[in-house]
Design a protein around this motif. Structure first.
Motif, PDB file in Angstrom:
ATOM      1  N   ASP B 139      -9.568  -1.819  -4.503  1.00  0.00           N
ATOM      2  CA  ASP B 139      -8.869  -1.095  -3.160  1.00  0.00           C
ATOM      3  C   ASP B 139      -8.723  -2.078  -1.898  1.00  0.00           C
ATOM      4  O   ASP B 139      -7.699  -2.160  -1.230  1.00  0.00           O
ATOM      5  N   VAL B 142      -5.417  -4.083  -2.261  1.00  0.00           N
ATOM      6  CA  VAL B 142      -4.326  -3.571  -1.627  1.00  0.00           C
ATOM      7  C   VAL B 142      -4.381  -3.063  -0.197  1.00  0.00           C
ATOM      8  O   VAL B 142      -3.225  -3.470   0.459  1.00  0.00           O
ATOM      9  N   LEU B 143      -5.711  -3.012   0.523  1.00  0.00           N
ATOM     10  CA  LEU B 143      -5.442  -3.085   2.035  1.00  0.00           C
ATOM     11  C   LEU B 143      -5.150  -4.136   2.675  1.00  0.00           C
ATOM     12  O   LEU B 143      -4.515  -4.165   3.734  1.00  0.00           O
ATOM     13  N   ASP B 178     -13.290  -0.063  -7.769  1.00  0.00           N
ATOM     14  CA  ASP B 178     -13.324   1.049  -6.849  1.00  0.00           C
ATOM     15  C   ASP B 178     -12.447   2.064  -7.162  1.00  0.00           C
ATOM     16  O   ASP B 178     -12.814   3.532  -7.031  1.00  0.00           O
ATOM     17  N   PHE B 179     -11.300   2.006  -7.611  1.00  0.00           N
ATOM     18  CA  PHE B 179     -10.336   2.925  -7.829  1.00  0.00           C
ATOM     19  C   PHE B 179     -10.635   3.638  -8.942  1.00  0.00           C
ATOM     20  O   PHE B 179     -10.264   4.980  -8.863  1.00  0.00           O
TER      21      PHE B 179
END
Lengths: 407, 407
Positions: B139, B142-143, B178-179
């Motif tokens: 995650d 991606v951020l 995390d995803f």
């Protein structure tokens, strides 16, 4: 989601500073956490950039659904929208859409204002026969209040019972608490939305300040994500093109303005909105409905006697000070709370019209309209209590279960 | 988690401005996303407020574990700590603790620097025989980057194979992306931590700016939560008192400084830390290791020939310009990359000492030390490649499965 009515409760002091950047008109401060003063809905529509619902649109809804429009529509209790025509057009073409609404479970008992969006959503579900998702933002309530996680989860389940008691179709309704449901595709969509919103934008829309916690700053993405159909793979699979219609009070508009700005970039339709006015406190425009002040509103747990006492004692009257004056001048309906409440909850159009005419012309006295209101509310609350008593933990579990819906 | 070595990759331009508030010493900017210039570790310890690891502590670790200390400890590759004594004391008393480390899966192939915390963590797991959780922050990637969610999840699985190839004990290791894993108690702990950190504090610690997305602002709580044992109910149940030891590169210290500040308020022990120096780029202090510049480092996918070529061509030498000068003055070990790399990866203490003496005195030439290094690295990389080839998708699934661990 605080699909809030004019509610403030304990949180007021904490978020006093949270105002929309575009705001500033005197007497109208509206954001997802607070509504203050008398609201000019014409101005609010302009400020937020949504549209008024027209009589033609109400007629079109009746035509499309082959059902009489809810009095919330006829009376413009739900008065504003975004992209409603697109939803109706899609429905006419046989394209599916779904409904999304929610509640921030901050208190044990709901007041009447809390019921408004759910009563209207039930009508929409019955009329359009579409799936509905209901978000219980227990996580929001921990971030905004001094509420423990276990207590927030408990309140979510208690509130779920009141929501279910509104009569939702279990075959078409999925309810979820964020603490239970965040994860998987929901978390991926939260992440995708967070990535598209800068801190500057969030501060501009929601007015966050440096003292606010970082959970609040990121929360708007959690309220936004259920507007994306693939947040619910068990209902919509990976379909990104199912349209979403969100019934809510207009104070929630900032969340969905942000959502509408972001999600086309991610390949989704903008969610449509249908938005209501605020439900007034018993004390009228100057009052605040507060769970900590039981006399500020009628709660769904109140007895007939409590309702009678509250209405008689606290409901702000637009009637004149003396019998003679009332007979001569009549009541000022614009500020009269019993009249406003009847407009929310008395279904009979003819009867309501007659009351309005008689009361405003002085033929009817404050005591008389209050007596009528007491009956309407007490009957409604009793019906609600009976329905709620039937909602067992097993029924709550069934509504919360991840499962396919009729779609 | 970017348990980063001195790594920057494509993200540099994006986070150029992210600096610690306390920072500002010329030539040392260290934060979780970037390390620039020559690092004065003495100053860094002071600035961050952690402690240097003493020889006595290394001896105590040997005593407690009845095992020779890893050369990363003897050579102070892992040089700083927080609350290490408390962990050792707990262990001596038979109280359990667990290890937590991680990786931000931003690239297909790991470089040697990426392996350092995992090699050390494997040693700690073997020596203390304790459970280990490994977070893959797909995650985060991606951020922070223009990486799609599916691609981030794919890289997490690819990186998991390299991590597993380091030899972790499947009976004592739970790895999660995390995803895949955010939700349930993990999400509750994220929420609890977010609630305790203000926007001002996050900006102070991590230097977030208005242009940063709101996901970044909230992310520190996601890296903090695995330091709370009940984030893993399948391992620790609801036990809040299991201590946590985090091996990482010192650039991750800000995350855990924040964590240590917050979690006692939530009823947990502060996590302990054991922190390493940065792994240098082939080009030395002035260089940056970058996945987009294959010549900036040795990757675990490199062939023996590629390693030979890179070391000979790019490894910054502290040797003198001419044979005569080298024989006379010897090499400057302080800036010599082959010497630094040998300190990371040559286990034999005696041999390393001999090389250092000969090379710094001029008895040994740059070409000779490079030849030794090439053998050490190529052997190590070949061993890694063989081990990784054995890691099937089923083994990855097994490490990622939620299950009880030996504890």
């Amino acid at each position: 989601m605080a699909m809030a009515t004019k509610e403030t409760e304990e949180v007021v002091d904490e978020v006093e500073g949270l105002k929309l950047e575009e705001g500033g008109e005197e007497g109208t401060d509206v954001d997802p956490w607070d509504v203050k003063g008398k609201v000019d809905y014409g101005k609010l529509i302009k400020k937020f950039g949504c549209q008024a619902i027209s009589d033609e649109q109400v007629e079109r809804i009746e035509r499309v659904t082959s059902m009489k429009a809810h009095h919330f529509l006829k009376r413009k209790t739900f008065f504003a929208h975004r992209d409603l025509d697109q939803i109706l057009q899609a429905h006419e073409k046989g394209e599916p859409f779904y409904l999304y609404t929610g509640r921030g479970p901050s208190s044990e008992a709901l007041h009447l204002g809390h019921l408004v969006p759910f009563m209207f959503t039930k009508y929409l579900q019955d009329a359009f026969k579409v799936p509905l998702v209901i978000q219980l933002t227990d996580d929001e309530k921990v971030l905004w209040r001094s509420l423990g996680i276990e207590e927030a989860k408990r309140l979510a389940r208690e509130n779920a019972k009141d929501i279910i008691a509104c009569g939702f179709d279990i075959n078409r309704t999925f309810m979820f608490s964020d603490f239970e449901y965040v994860g998987g595709k929901f978390y991926e969509n939260i992440n995708s939305i967070q990535r598209c919103v800068t801190l500057n934008q969030a501060r501009g829309i929601f007015g966050f300040k440096g003292e606010d916690n970082i959970g609040k700053v990121a929360f708007p993405a959690i309220q936004a994500s259920p507007a994306l159909p693939d947040t619910f793979p068990h209902i919509f699979g990976s379909n990104k093109k199912v349209r979403c219609l969100i019934p809510c009070a207009i104070d929630q508009d900032p969340y969905f303005r942000m959502t509408r700005d972001v999600v086309p970039r991610l390949g989704y339709h903008k969610p449509a909105l249908i938005e209501s006015v605020f439900f007034p406190a018993l004390q009228g425009d100057s009052g605040k409905m507060s769970a900590s002040d039981p006399n500020s509103s009628i709660f769904v747990t109140d007895t007939r006697k409590m309702i009678k006492n509250k209405i008689n004692k606290y409901a702000f009257s637009g009637g004149q000070d003396t019998l003679e004056e009332q007979r001569e001048k009549g009541a000022n309906l614009d500020v009269d709370v019993p009249w406003k409440y009847l407009n929310f909850f008395m279904e009979d159009e003819e009867k309501l019209k007659e009351i309005g005419e008689k009361y405003s012309s002085g033929q009817m006295l404050t005591g008389e309209i209050k007596a009528i209101l007491i009956d309407v509310l007490a009957d409604m609350v009793e019906r609600h209590q009976k329905a709620r008593a039937m909602v067992t933990d097993e029924i709550v579990d069934a509504f919360l279960a991840k499962r396919p819906l009729a779609f």
